[in-house]
Design a protein around this motif. Structure first.
Motif, PDB file in Angstrom:
ATOM      1  N   MET A   1       0.847  -1.175   0.000  1.00  0.00           N
ATOM      2  CA  MET A   1       0.000   0.000   0.000  1.00  0.00           C
ATOM      3  C   MET A   1       0.893   1.238   0.000  1.00  0.00           C
ATOM      4  N   LYS A   2       0.549   2.190  -0.840  1.00  0.00           N
ATOM      5  CA  LYS A   2       1.304   3.433  -0.898  1.00  0.00           C
ATOM      6  C   LYS A   2       0.974   4.299   0.309  1.00  0.00           C
ATOM      7  N   ALA A   4       0.315   7.358   0.340  1.00  0.00           N
ATOM      8  CA  ALA A   4      -0.799   8.246  -0.018  1.00  0.00           C
ATOM      9  C   ALA A   4      -2.146   7.564   0.163  1.00  0.00           C
ATOM     10  N   ASP A   5      -2.189   6.230   0.151  1.00  0.00           N
ATOM     11  CA  ASP A   5      -3.435   5.484   0.295  1.00  0.00           C
ATOM     12  C   ASP A   5      -3.827   5.247   1.751  1.00  0.00           C
ATOM     13  N   LYS A   6      -2.910   5.490   2.677  1.00  0.00           N
ATOM     14  CA  LYS A   6      -3.204   5.249   4.092  1.00  0.00           C
ATOM     15  C   LYS A   6      -4.077   6.365   4.655  1.00  0.00           C
ATOM     16  N   ARG A   8      -4.962   9.119   7.012  1.00  0.00           N
ATOM     17  CA  ARG A   8      -4.063  10.020   7.733  1.00  0.00           C
ATOM     18  C   ARG A   8      -4.479  10.204   9.183  1.00  0.00           C
ATOM     19  N   ASN A  41      -6.218   0.293   7.528  1.00  0.00           N
ATOM     20  CA  ASN A  41      -7.058   1.431   7.153  1.00  0.00           C
ATOM     21  C   ASN A  41      -8.459   1.303   7.743  1.00  0.00           C
TER      22      ASN A  41
END
Length: 60
Positions: A1-2, A4-6, A8, A41
């Motif tokens: 997973m990148k 940016a995909d997590k 925040r 996530n």
């Protein structure tokens, strides 16, 4: 997973736990803050739902 995909963190850099172990800045518990980096996530989204609920009670 990148990265940016997590989901925040809700951290607002006001890090202080109250007498109930809740951060007065982001409204997460000490345990939620500690475990954040290991959460999926889905777990993070559940914490954010709880944070929104806590914030709404705090503002009343």
């Amino acid at each position: 997973m990148k990265v940016a995909d997590k989901v925040r963190s809700p951290c607002v850099s006001i890090c202080a736990l109250d007498d109930n172990d809740m951060c007065v800045g982001c409204h997460r518990s000490g345990d939620e803050i500690t475990r954040w980096s290991q959460m999926s996530n889905e777990e993070r989204q559940e914490v954010l739902r709880k944070v929104a609920e806590r914030e709404s009670k705090f503002l009343i």
